[in-house]
Design an enzyme around this catalytic site. Sequence first.
Site, PDB file in Angstrom:
ATOM      1  CB  ILE A  17      38.397  40.754  32.862  1.00 58.22           C
ATOM      2  CG1 ILE A  17      37.182  40.246  33.632  1.00 58.22           C
ATOM      3  CG2 ILE A  17      38.513  42.272  32.935  1.00 58.22           C
ATOM      4  CD1 ILE A  17      37.343  40.216  35.109  1.00 58.22           C
ATOM      5  CG  ASN A  30      39.551  54.705  41.999  1.00 61.16           C
ATOM      6  OD1 ASN A  30      38.542  55.348  42.282  1.00 61.16           O
ATOM      7  ND2 ASN A  30      40.134  54.794  40.813  1.00 61.16           N
ATOM      8  CB  VAL A  39      40.779  45.652  35.769  1.00 64.58           C
ATOM      9  CG1 VAL A  39      39.353  45.176  35.619  1.00 64.58           C
ATOM     10  CG2 VAL A  39      41.742  44.470  35.853  1.00 64.58           C
ATOM     11  CG  ASP A  40      38.420  51.641  36.808  1.00 64.58           C
ATOM     12  OD1 ASP A  40      37.726  51.378  37.781  1.00 64.58           O
ATOM     13  OD2 ASP A  40      38.236  52.625  36.073  1.00 64.58           O
ATOM     14  CB  SER A 125      44.580  44.279  45.649  1.00 67.71           C
ATOM     15  OG  SER A 125      43.539  45.021  46.244  1.00 67.71           O
ATOM     16  CB  THR A 126      47.735  41.464  42.032  1.00 66.10           C
ATOM     17  OG1 THR A 126      46.965  41.254  40.852  1.00 66.10           O
ATOM     18  CG2 THR A 126      47.202  40.604  43.152  1.00 66.10           C
ATOM     19  N   GLY A 127      47.690  44.826  40.822  1.00 68.93           N
ATOM     20  CA  GLY A 127      48.312  45.687  39.813  1.00 68.93           C
ATOM     21  C   GLY A 127      48.804  46.957  40.480  1.00 68.93           C
ATOM     22  CE1 TYR A 129      44.671  51.368  44.144  1.00 63.29           C
ATOM     23  CE2 TYR A 129      43.016  49.942  45.130  1.00 63.29           C
ATOM     24  CZ  TYR A 129      43.375  51.169  44.594  1.00 63.29           C
ATOM     25  OH  TYR A 129      42.447  52.179  44.524  1.00 63.29           O
TER      26      TYR A 129
HETATM   27  P1  ADP Z   1      44.393  47.159  41.354  1.00 62.97           P
HETATM   28  O1  ADP Z   1      44.382  48.673  41.328  1.00 62.97           O
HETATM   29  O2  ADP Z   1      43.266  46.570  42.181  1.00 62.97           O
HETATM   30  O3  ADP Z   1      45.728  46.613  41.696  1.00 62.97           O
HETATM   31  P2  ADP Z   1      44.744  46.759  38.454  1.00 62.97           P
HETATM   32  O4  ADP Z   1      43.686  46.921  37.437  1.00 62.97           O
HETATM   33  O5  ADP Z   1      45.875  47.736  38.459  1.00 62.97           O
HETATM   34  O6  ADP Z   1      43.986  46.727  39.861  1.00 62.97           O
HETATM   35  O7  ADP Z   1      45.377  45.293  38.332  1.00 62.97           O
HETATM   36  C1  ADP Z   1      44.777  44.129  38.816  1.00 62.97           C
HETATM   37  C2  ADP Z   1      45.266  42.941  38.010  1.00 62.97           C
HETATM   38  O8  ADP Z   1      44.539  42.876  36.781  1.00 62.97           O
HETATM   39  C3  ADP Z   1      46.732  42.970  37.630  1.00 62.97           C
HETATM   40  O9  ADP Z   1      47.250  41.662  37.826  1.00 62.97           O
HETATM   41  C4  ADP Z   1      46.702  43.319  36.138  1.00 62.97           C
HETATM   42  O10 ADP Z   1      47.791  42.730  35.436  1.00 62.97           O
HETATM   43  C5  ADP Z   1      45.427  42.689  35.684  1.00 62.97           C
HETATM   44  N1  ADP Z   1      44.791  43.272  34.478  1.00 62.97           N
HETATM   45  C6  ADP Z   1      45.027  44.457  33.878  1.00 62.97           C
HETATM   46  N2  ADP Z   1      44.215  44.618  32.807  1.00 62.97           N
HETATM   47  C7  ADP Z   1      43.446  43.495  32.722  1.00 62.97           C
HETATM   48  C8  ADP Z   1      42.422  43.032  31.833  1.00 62.97           C
HETATM   49  N3  ADP Z   1      42.023  43.757  30.789  1.00 62.97           N
HETATM   50  N4  ADP Z   1      41.865  41.808  32.075  1.00 62.97           N
HETATM   51  C9  ADP Z   1      42.246  41.061  33.133  1.00 62.97           C
HETATM   52  N5  ADP Z   1      43.199  41.445  34.005  1.00 62.97           N
HETATM   53  C10 ADP Z   1      43.809  42.635  33.802  1.00 62.97           C
END
Ligand code: ADP
Length: 178
Positions: A17, A30, A39-40, A125-127, A129
Site C-alpha cells: 500500500i 491502533n 501496514v502501520d 483488522s486481518t493481520g 487483529y
Molecule cells: P491490523 O492490526 O488491522 O490487523 P495489520 O497491519 O497487522 O493490521 O494487517 C492488515 C493486513 O494488511 C494484513 O492482511 C497484512 O498482511 C496486510 N499488510 C501488511 N503490510 C502491508 C503493506 N505494506 N501493504 C498492504 N498490506 C499490508
Amino acid sequence: MRVEIGRSALELHQGDITDETTDATVNAANSRLAGGGGVDGAIHRRGGPAIMAETDARYPEGCPTGSAVVSGAGDLAARYVIHAVGPVWSGGNRSEADLLAAAYRRCLELAVDHDCRSIAFPSLSTGAYCYPTDQAARVALRTVLDFLRETEEPLRVRFVLFDQGAYGAYAAALEELA
Ligand code: ADP
C-alpha cells in the site's frame, strides 16, 4: 479486478500500500495511534516522522475503534493518510462486523470531505487483529459498494492486498457481492 458503480469504481490489487499514488492512503492503526507493525509500520517508515508528529499533536486521545482520523502523508505520494482503527477479532460476537464496517465508512466519508478522488485501503483488522480474511472481505466490500451506490461524488476505491491469499479472498467476495 475492477467493478464500476455509476461514476465510481472499486478495484482489487495485490501489492504494497505504500506504493500507491491515490489521494488518500488508509492506515491500519491502533486506537492509541501509537505505531505498530504491518501496514502501520510500513506507512510510518516510508512516510517519515511528520505523520506521527501530526497525529500526536492533533489526536492526543487517539481514535476509537470503528472510527478514523486524517493526517498529511509525509513522504508518501498520497495527499492524506487516513488512520482507521478496526476491531480486534474476538470470536465474532463483540460487534466486530459493525465496528469494521464503521471504520471503512468513516474513511470514505473523510476522503470525500477532503475532496479525494481516490483512496487505497489495506485489509483492515486481518493481520495482527486476527479478523478472518474471508469474513472481513465481505464486510469491507459490502460497506464500500453501499457507500459508492449512495454517494454523489465519483470515487475510485482500491483495495491493496498484500498477498495472494488475501487477494483471492477479496476477489471471491466481490464476485459474490457485485
Ligand atoms: P491490523 O492490526 O488491522 O490487523 P495489520 O497491519 O497487522 O493490521 O494487517 C492488515 C493486513 O494488511 C494484513 O492482511 C497484512 O498482511 C496486510 N499488510 C501488511 N503490510 C502491508 C503493506 N505494506 N501493504 C498492504 N498490506 C499490508
